[in-house]
Motif scaffolding. Structure first.
Motif, PDB file in Angstrom:
ATOM      1  N   UNK A  27      -4.125   0.906  12.403  1.00  0.00           N
ATOM      2  CA  UNK A  27      -3.994   2.122  11.590  1.00  0.00           C
ATOM      3  C   UNK A  27      -3.933   1.698  10.253  1.00  0.00           C
ATOM      4  N   UNK A  28      -3.167   0.628   9.724  1.00  0.00           N
ATOM      5  CA  UNK A  28      -3.194   0.258   8.288  1.00  0.00           C
ATOM      6  C   UNK A  28      -4.615  -0.632   7.882  1.00  0.00           C
ATOM      7  N   UNK A 128       2.328   9.938  -8.273  1.00  0.00           N
ATOM      8  CA  UNK A 128       3.638   9.886  -8.855  1.00  0.00           C
ATOM      9  C   UNK A 128       3.801   8.068  -8.721  1.00  0.00           C
ATOM     10  N   UNK A 129       3.513   7.561  -7.650  1.00  0.00           N
ATOM     11  CA  UNK A 129       3.730   6.073  -7.278  1.00  0.00           C
ATOM     12  C   UNK A 129       3.050   5.261  -8.186  1.00  0.00           C
ATOM     13  N   UNK A 130       1.414   5.461  -7.948  1.00  0.00           N
ATOM     14  CA  UNK A 130       0.632   4.851  -8.557  1.00  0.00           C
ATOM     15  C   UNK A 130       0.452   5.107  -9.918  1.00  0.00           C
ATOM     16  N   UNK A 131       0.673   6.055 -10.876  1.00  0.00           N
ATOM     17  CA  UNK A 131       0.839   6.074 -12.083  1.00  0.00           C
ATOM     18  C   UNK A 131       1.927   5.355 -12.501  1.00  0.00           C
ATOM     19  N   UNK A 132       3.007   5.371 -11.927  1.00  0.00           N
ATOM     20  CA  UNK A 132       4.216   4.517 -12.232  1.00  0.00           C
ATOM     21  C   UNK A 132       4.028   3.071 -12.258  1.00  0.00           C
ATOM     22  N   UNK A 152       0.143  -5.214 -10.472  1.00  0.00           N
ATOM     23  CA  UNK A 152      -0.266  -3.784  -9.664  1.00  0.00           C
ATOM     24  C   UNK A 152      -0.926  -4.330  -8.344  1.00  0.00           C
ATOM     25  N   UNK A 153      -1.752  -5.230  -8.316  1.00  0.00           N
ATOM     26  CA  UNK A 153      -2.189  -5.622  -7.019  1.00  0.00           C
ATOM     27  C   UNK A 153      -1.309  -5.937  -5.940  1.00  0.00           C
ATOM     28  N   UNK A 154      -0.335  -7.038  -6.399  1.00  0.00           N
ATOM     29  CA  UNK A 154       0.692  -7.498  -5.343  1.00  0.00           C
ATOM     30  C   UNK A 154       1.857  -6.281  -5.171  1.00  0.00           C
ATOM     31  N   UNK A 155       2.171  -5.685  -6.183  1.00  0.00           N
ATOM     32  CA  UNK A 155       3.155  -4.354  -6.054  1.00  0.00           C
ATOM     33  C   UNK A 155       2.550  -3.364  -5.008  1.00  0.00           C
ATOM     34  N   UNK A 156       1.414  -2.864  -5.431  1.00  0.00           N
ATOM     35  CA  UNK A 156       0.813  -2.146  -4.208  1.00  0.00           C
ATOM     36  C   UNK A 156       0.514  -2.458  -2.928  1.00  0.00           C
ATOM     37  N   UNK A 157       0.223  -3.504  -2.735  1.00  0.00           N
ATOM     38  CA  UNK A 157      -0.177  -4.254  -1.190  1.00  0.00           C
ATOM     39  C   UNK A 157       1.306  -4.456  -0.780  1.00  0.00           C
ATOM     40  N   UNK A 161       1.985  -1.888   2.539  1.00  0.00           N
ATOM     41  CA  UNK A 161       2.182  -2.557   3.986  1.00  0.00           C
ATOM     42  C   UNK A 161       3.678  -2.389   4.423  1.00  0.00           C
ATOM     43  N   UNK A 162       4.783  -2.593   3.876  1.00  0.00           N
ATOM     44  CA  UNK A 162       5.993  -2.600   4.234  1.00  0.00           C
ATOM     45  C   UNK A 162       6.426  -0.963   4.272  1.00  0.00           C
ATOM     46  N   UNK A 163       5.795  -0.295   3.252  1.00  0.00           N
ATOM     47  CA  UNK A 163       6.106   1.268   3.402  1.00  0.00           C
ATOM     48  C   UNK A 163       5.711   1.713   4.655  1.00  0.00           C
ATOM     49  N   UNK A 164       4.401   1.506   4.932  1.00  0.00           N
ATOM     50  CA  UNK A 164       3.766   2.177   6.170  1.00  0.00           C
ATOM     51  C   UNK A 164       4.232   1.785   7.397  1.00  0.00           C
ATOM     52  N   UNK A 165       4.689   0.325   7.414  1.00  0.00           N
ATOM     53  CA  UNK A 165       5.300  -0.322   8.677  1.00  0.00           C
ATOM     54  C   UNK A 165       6.561   0.602   8.952  1.00  0.00           C
ATOM     55  N   UNK A 166       7.270   0.692   7.915  1.00  0.00           N
ATOM     56  CA  UNK A 166       8.692   1.451   7.998  1.00  0.00           C
ATOM     57  C   UNK A 166       8.469   2.663   8.714  1.00  0.00           C
ATOM     58  N   UNK A 167       7.393   3.433   8.127  1.00  0.00           N
ATOM     59  CA  UNK A 167       7.298   4.702   8.465  1.00  0.00           C
ATOM     60  C   UNK A 167       6.791   4.854   9.987  1.00  0.00           C
ATOM     61  N   UNK A 168       6.016   3.875  10.387  1.00  0.00           N
ATOM     62  CA  UNK A 168       5.461   3.900  11.596  1.00  0.00           C
ATOM     63  C   UNK A 168       6.379   3.832  12.767  1.00  0.00           C
TER      64      UNK A 168
END
Length: 286
Positions: A27-28, A128-132, A152-157, A161-168
């Motif tokens: 999915x990711x 919200x998150x991306x503009x921040x 930005x690249x490192x923070x977003x990745x 990753x960890x946000x979607x993994x947690x939600x899954x």
């Protein structure tokens, strides 16, 4: 061909961590696989469910029958919608164990959740998150430094990753209760807090990076300047033109529902006309 209710359920079946992890990765990396206006995320969703179905239904005919539940149209926010995939894995496990769940029940769940989570996810992540993150990155990029882009690249990745993994895995563990957290009172409080932080960051970016000034000066018969409009505006309200332009853009997009692209086109036209009449000075020399 067996009907949905005839899928064989001889032994209790449990999904192991390896199978769930493989489903998550599919999915990711493939949520938008074969994306089209007709199917949107349908095929990415089906791909993520393949390890689940192969684990729960060793018989090929049962796998073919079970996958039919995931051929329906599906589209939601790819990040927040990860929780739906986790919930589906939990429901599929219960169906394989003989509980009163069929493909229609799973489809009803998906159809009922994808809309609300899309709205929440688009406003929370894209609005919200991306503009921040971009606001912070812009501040770190002053003077042409590449640190902002790297941040930005490192923070977003990492967040993705960890946000979607947690939600899954939270969706798999809690089932429908995971959605209640996102759309209930707790979720509303979290979204409001993030929105406040986002407004602060955007406001800071506005004050630091946006600067609209006028070059309009009125001269007398002797050629001397008797009215410098920018100086007068600064004495009344420093940054007044910046604030007016900001509210104008907000009014266009929020009240008149003008897209961001057309808003930028309007700003280009205003700038062009302003330069022609002498209201703006781009500072160009030829």
């Amino acid at each position: 061909m067996q009907s949905t209710n005839d899928i064989k359920n001889t032994d209790q079946k449990t999904l192991d961590h390896k199978t769930l992890t493989k489903s998550f990765y599919l999915w990711f990396w493939g949520a938008l696989t074969c994306f089209s206006q007709e199917h949107m995320q349908t095929f990415g969703y089906m791909a993520s469910m393949l390890p689940i179905l192969k684990k729960l239904y060793p018989d090929h005919d049962d796998q073919v029958e079970a996958i039919h539940a995931y051929t329906a149209f599906f589209n939601t926010n790819p990040m927040l919608g990860t929780v739906i995939v986790g919930i589906t894995a939990s429901m599929e496990e219960a169906r394989a164990d003989g509980q009163d769940i069929d493909g229609e029940t799973i489809n009803d769940m998906r159809a009922g959740l994808m809309g609300p989570l899309a709205g929440i996810g688009d406003s929370l992540i894209d609005g919200t998150l991306i503009p921040i993150l971009l606001g912070i990155a812009l501040g770190m990029s002053s003077g042409g430094s590449p640190i902002g882009a790297i941040f930005y690249i490192v923070a977003w990745v990492l967040i993705a990753y960890f946000g979607q993994r947690f939600l899954y895995f939270r969706g798999y563990t809690l089932g429908s209760r995971a959605v209640n957290i996102l759309v209930g009172a707790q979720g509303a409080a979290i979204r409001r807090a993030i929105g406040i932080v986002g407004a602060m960051v955007v406001g800071g970016v506005l004050a630091s990076w946006v600067n609209v000034t006028t070059s309009l000066k009125l001269r007398g018969a002797d050629g001397k300047v008797f009215l410098n409009l920018q100086s007068k505006l600064d004495s009344i309200y420093p940054g007044l033109l910046t604030v007016l332009i900001t509210f104008f853009c907000w009014w266009l997009m929020s009240k008149k529902h003008v897209s961001a692209i057309w808003t930028m086109v309007i700003l280009v036209v205003i700038s062009f006309v302003g330069v022609l009449v002498g209201f703006f000075n781009p500072g160009l020399s030829y």
